[in-house]
Design a protein around this motif. Structure first.
Motif, PDB file in Angstrom:
ATOM      1  N   ARG A 479      41.733  42.572  25.382  1.00 26.03           N
ATOM      2  CA  ARG A 479      41.204  43.443  24.560  1.00 26.03           C
ATOM      3  C   ARG A 479      40.673  44.746  24.995  1.00 26.03           C
ATOM      4  O   ARG A 479      40.283  44.612  26.220  1.00 26.03           O
ATOM      5  N   GLN A 480      40.481  45.563  24.222  1.00 25.17           N
ATOM      6  CA  GLN A 480      40.018  47.115  24.704  1.00 25.17           C
ATOM      7  C   GLN A 480      40.522  47.238  26.145  1.00 25.17           C
ATOM      8  O   GLN A 480      41.641  47.483  26.153  1.00 25.17           O
ATOM      9  N   MET A 481      39.632  47.714  27.011  1.00 24.66           N
ATOM     10  CA  MET A 481      39.773  48.132  28.490  1.00 24.66           C
ATOM     11  C   MET A 481      40.921  47.121  29.092  1.00 24.66           C
ATOM     12  O   MET A 481      41.310  47.489  30.330  1.00 24.66           O
ATOM     13  N   GLN A 482      40.538  45.889  28.834  1.00 25.09           N
ATOM     14  CA  GLN A 482      41.740  44.871  29.308  1.00 25.09           C
ATOM     15  C   GLN A 482      43.150  44.863  28.716  1.00 25.09           C
ATOM     16  O   GLN A 482      43.859  44.039  29.365  1.00 25.09           O
ATOM     17  N   TYR A 483      43.450  45.488  27.765  1.00 24.75           N
ATOM     18  CA  TYR A 483      44.464  45.362  26.917  1.00 24.75           C
ATOM     19  C   TYR A 483      45.673  46.110  27.964  1.00 24.75           C
ATOM     20  O   TYR A 483      46.655  45.359  28.295  1.00 24.75           O
ATOM     21  N   GLY A 484      45.292  47.011  28.522  1.00 21.69           N
ATOM     22  CA  GLY A 484      46.224  47.494  29.609  1.00 21.69           C
ATOM     23  C   GLY A 484      46.671  46.841  30.595  1.00 21.69           C
ATOM     24  O   GLY A 484      47.511  46.561  31.408  1.00 21.69           O
ATOM     25  N   PHE A 525      44.480  34.971  29.953  1.00 15.68           N
ATOM     26  CA  PHE A 525      43.348  35.689  29.238  1.00 15.68           C
ATOM     27  C   PHE A 525      42.418  36.710  30.022  1.00 15.68           C
ATOM     28  O   PHE A 525      41.756  36.019  30.813  1.00 15.68           O
ATOM     29  N   LEU A 526      42.362  37.888  29.727  1.00 19.08           N
ATOM     30  CA  LEU A 526      41.508  38.932  30.598  1.00 19.08           C
ATOM     31  C   LEU A 526      40.313  38.619  29.746  1.00 19.08           C
ATOM     32  O   LEU A 526      40.063  38.995  28.490  1.00 19.08           O
ATOM     33  N   CYS A 527      39.227  37.921  30.257  1.00 19.20           N
ATOM     34  CA  CYS A 527      38.071  37.605  29.525  1.00 19.20           C
ATOM     35  C   CYS A 527      36.912  37.717  30.423  1.00 19.20           C
ATOM     36  O   CYS A 527      35.962  36.502  30.461  1.00 19.20           O
ATOM     37  N   PRO A 528      36.759  38.969  30.982  1.00 21.03           N
ATOM     38  CA  PRO A 528      35.289  39.147  31.362  1.00 21.03           C
ATOM     39  C   PRO A 528      34.047  39.046  30.603  1.00 21.03           C
ATOM     40  O   PRO A 528      34.409  39.333  29.333  1.00 21.03           O
ATOM     41  N   LYS A 529      32.925  39.141  30.741  1.00 25.41           N
ATOM     42  CA  LYS A 529      31.659  39.097  30.110  1.00 25.41           C
ATOM     43  C   LYS A 529      31.504  40.417  29.520  1.00 25.41           C
ATOM     44  O   LYS A 529      31.122  41.385  30.108  1.00 25.41           O
ATOM     45  N   ASP A 530      32.309  40.813  28.249  1.00 28.60           N
ATOM     46  CA  ASP A 530      32.139  42.087  27.778  1.00 28.60           C
ATOM     47  C   ASP A 530      32.057  41.942  26.233  1.00 28.60           C
ATOM     48  O   ASP A 530      31.803  40.530  25.917  1.00 28.60           O
ATOM     49  N   GLY A 531      31.953  43.029  25.390  1.00 28.59           N
ATOM     50  CA  GLY A 531      31.825  42.595  24.066  1.00 28.59           C
ATOM     51  C   GLY A 531      32.883  41.774  23.232  1.00 28.59           C
ATOM     52  O   GLY A 531      32.475  41.182  22.334  1.00 28.59           O
ATOM     53  N   ALA A 532      34.137  41.714  23.943  1.00 27.92           N
ATOM     54  CA  ALA A 532      35.028  41.035  23.300  1.00 27.92           C
ATOM     55  C   ALA A 532      34.994  39.368  23.777  1.00 27.92           C
ATOM     56  O   ALA A 532      35.871  38.633  23.270  1.00 27.92           O
ATOM     57  N   TYR A 533      34.050  39.161  24.348  1.00 23.44           N
ATOM     58  CA  TYR A 533      34.262  37.835  24.893  1.00 23.44           C
ATOM     59  C   TYR A 533      34.518  36.517  24.132  1.00 23.44           C
ATOM     60  O   TYR A 533      35.388  35.668  24.179  1.00 23.44           O
ATOM     61  N   GLU A 559      30.423  30.031  33.937  1.00 26.67           N
ATOM     62  CA  GLU A 559      30.755  28.371  34.145  1.00 26.67           C
ATOM     63  C   GLU A 559      31.274  27.720  32.649  1.00 26.67           C
ATOM     64  O   GLU A 559      32.144  26.951  32.771  1.00 26.67           O
ATOM     65  N   ASP A 560      30.620  28.583  31.587  1.00 30.11           N
ATOM     66  CA  ASP A 560      31.280  27.911  30.442  1.00 30.11           C
ATOM     67  C   ASP A 560      32.767  28.191  30.149  1.00 30.11           C
ATOM     68  O   ASP A 560      33.535  27.406  29.515  1.00 30.11           O
ATOM     69  N   ILE A 561      33.343  29.112  30.776  1.00 27.62           N
ATOM     70  CA  ILE A 561      34.570  29.542  30.795  1.00 27.62           C
ATOM     71  C   ILE A 561      35.753  28.253  31.085  1.00 27.62           C
ATOM     72  O   ILE A 561      36.757  28.044  30.620  1.00 27.62           O
ATOM     73  N   LEU A 562      34.808  27.261  32.063  1.00 27.14           N
ATOM     74  CA  LEU A 562      35.501  26.135  32.492  1.00 27.14           C
ATOM     75  C   LEU A 562      36.116  25.217  31.358  1.00 27.14           C
ATOM     76  O   LEU A 562      37.025  24.352  31.647  1.00 27.14           O
TER      77      LEU A 562
END
Ligand code: M6R
Length: 615
Positions: A479-484, A525-533, A559-562
């Motif tokens: 999402r957002q900057m991670q969409y590209g 999934f591009l899922c860094p800790k950002d507003g769309a997490y 760790e939650d992502i695991l």
């Protein structure tokens, strides 16, 4: 596409041509060939497949002579076969040409020549051009000393389309004639020797003195030197320049593939893109090459970013970066679309054309269309000697060094970091405070170390690739900057592994794409800790609920992502605008390792060429 190298001098041509072709293989690798004039006549060897095939044939039957032309092909008209490979000869077999480009009216010209009784051997447009030049050559007075040059010029007056070409004729054994329209051709000027080539990379090991031909230029090289003519009677002479190219930079070193080498070079290429461009005192960026005054920069009220493939994906990330940092509306358009549509540009619109090679036909078409309408067009480009670099009104060089692998990697991260610099520059002129500027500079300066830490995960990523080696299809979401980055991750995967891959904005999952999810179709999934997490995590759960595997690109320490992902690639914590530069790297490595595991030709994937110089 295709690459051309020609030589006239006092050395044996064959080894120089082969070496040059190897440096141009990025322009196409369906077939290759070489023609040498040896005093007795014209000798030609050509082979379908990689340059190794040609070299093998030449090892058994070397061609001797100090004038030769050569070509590496990306097929446009006619299949990749020995017979369709260049050089092509005319009806007499005494004239040979190599050609890059497309002769659009070749059908009409072929019919005209057939009506005169000539019979063709191949399906290519280039053979028609060879026959046409040969036809004019034969029609000219035998006494004329510059017969080949005249024949080339006569023929090109009948041609519509694009060409970078070199012609030789056995009745003029000390002459080669080069011409350009739309496809690049550079003259290399050495000691008692001259070269003609599609790119300086082919000749830089032998001469650094070059002159780029302009459209409609015709250059004739003989043992005395060269002379220039123009099909448009342009009186301007060639502009001679010195290139600063280290041929050694393009060597593989200890790496098994250029792609891996270039992924690992990103620690350095990012530094090169940023060097000298941060103004610590003013907490901003300085991009002198833009050739715009601060007032002109302030007046920009819309930016259109255009390019193709990976460059366009970088532009898409740039759209989010500039809008969020500078609040300037940005629009993205594929160059192939932009060049054809009537985009409502105005005086305050800035058009930004992005291209690693600076030779992509559609990107050049888009920039010319914008210029035709009177707009200022700036470039973001790696190849400083490229057509794009010459034709834009200014811009920013990437200084990433040669990118040889067809899959773009380091050029992408350099392009994105340049957008961060542009966002900082435009933002500081508008809304960003000095302390925000300072924070941004710190984030930019942190990138090289952060990239190094990601590269250390290469073995871990290879093990995960091994786990997924049997899949047929893959989905990428961001999402957002991670969409590209989702688009770019999918492109890397499909172009070098041939696994079907799609990139989408995460929330689109439920609007149709979820139908593709099953046990054999993993989702990244591009899922860094950002507003769309949180929203990303919801979507990951929806995939898991349908038995789809999930690979997450997440922030170190998460760790939650695991609980939601089967496998995780971690990236260091970073603000939203630099995180895409980090999150793309595990995906580059993932695609690379997958391709190696599947035994693919990583640096030269099927059907592709590095530089797409045809529309
Ligand atoms: O040289 P360019 O940046 O203009 O090339 C544009 C695309 O052809 C290029 O990015 C292509 O998509 C790459 N093979 C992707 O890895």
């Amino acid at each position: 596409m295709c690459g051309i190298v020609a030589y006239l001098g006092d050395k044996e041509a064959q080894p120089l041509l082969l070496e040059g072709l190897r440096r141009l293989e990025y322009r196409g690798y369906d077939s290759s060939g070489i023609a040498v004039l040896n005093g007795k006549g014209l000798e030609i060897t050509k082979r379908v497949g990689r340059i190794d095939q040609l070299e093998r044939a030449l090892n058994s039957h070397p061609l001797h002579g100090s004038l030769g032309i050569s070509h590496t092909r990306w097929a446009t008209h006619g299949k990749a076969t020995d017979i369709n490979a260049h050089p092509h000869t005319d009806a007499s077999g005494k004239l040979a040409i190599v050609h890059n480009g497309i002769i659009e009216n070749y059908g009409v010209l072929k019919k005209k020549l057939q009506d005169k009784g000539l019979q063709f051997r191949t399906e290519t447009d280039t053979e028609v051009l060879a026959y046409l030049i040969g036809f004019h050559f034969d029609a000219l007075d035998v006494e004329t000393g510059n017969r080949l040059e005249m024949a080339v010029m006569e023929a090109l007056r009948e041609v519509t389309g694009t060409y970078g070409l070199v012609a030789v004729h056995q009745d003029q054994p000390d002459v080669m004639v080069g011409a350009r329209r739309g496809s690049p051709l550079v003259l290399g000027i050495g000691q008692h020797e001259h070269f003609l080539a599609s790119d300086t990379a082919a000749i830089a090991a032998h001469t650094q003195t070059v002159a780029h031909l302009r459209d409609f230029d015709v250059v004739t090289v003989d043992r005395q030197g060269y002379r220039l003519k123009s099909l448009t009677h342009n009186k301007a002479g060639l502009e001679i320049s010195q290139i600063n190219y280290d041929a050694g930079e393009a060597d593989l070193g200890d790496f098994p593939h250029y792609m891996l080498k270039e992924i690992f070079e990103q620690t350095l290429s990012i530094q090169n893109a940023v060097r000298g461009r941060l103004n610590l005192e003013e907490c901003t960026a300085q991009l002198g090459g833009l050739n715009l005054t601060p007032q002109e920069l302030r007046e920009i009220d819309r930016i259109v970013i255009t390019g193709c493939g990976t460059a366009l994906h970088a532009g898409l990330v740039g759209e989010y970066i500039i809008e969020s940092l500078a609040h300037v509306p940005v629009e993205i358009d594929w160059a192939s679309e932009f060049r054809l549509r009537n985009s409502p540009l105005d005086r305050r619109t800035l058009v930004l054309a992005i291209s690693q090679s600076g030779e992509t036909e559609d990107t050049l078409g888009a920039l010319r269309e914008a210029k035709r309408k009177g707009h200022r067009v700036l470039g973001i480009c790696n190849n400083v000697a490229s057509t794009l670099a010459r034709e834009t009104d200014g811009g920013v060089y990437m200084y990433a060094g040669p990118e040889i692998s067809v899959a773009a990697t380091k050029s992408f991260t350099s392009q994105v970091v340049i957008f961060v610099l542009l966002g900082l520059l435009l933002g500081r002129m508008r809304f960003l405070s000095a302390s925000q500027g300072r924070e941004m500079i710190a984030a930019i300066e942190a990138l090289p170390d952060q990239i190094t830490s990601i590269l250390k995960q290469s073995d871990h990523i290879r093990r995960i690739a091994e786990k997924y080696r049997d899949i047929d299809s893959m989905l990428f979401f961001g999402r957002q900057m991670q969409y590209g980055i989702a688009l770019e991750g999918a492109l890397k995967m499909k172009e070098i592994t041939y696994i079907h891959a799609e990139g989408h904005p995460t929330a689109e999952l439920k609007h149709g794409i979820i139908a593709l999810v099953d046990e054999k179709t993993p989702s990244v999934f591009l899922c860094p800790k950002d507003g769309a997490y949180d929203k990303n995590v919801n979507n990951m759960q929806q995939v898991k609920a349908r038995k789809g595997s999930v690979i997450a690109v997440a922030t170190e320490g998460d760790e939650d992502i695991l609980q939601h992902a089967d496998d995780v690639f971690y990236i260091p914590e970073a603000p939203e605008y630099t995180a895409p530069i980090l999150s793309v790297i595990p995906l580059q490595l993932f695609a690379y390792h997958m391709a190696v595991i599947l035994g693919r030709d990583v640096d030269k994937p099927r059907n592709l060429a590095k530089s797409v110089t045809v529309p």
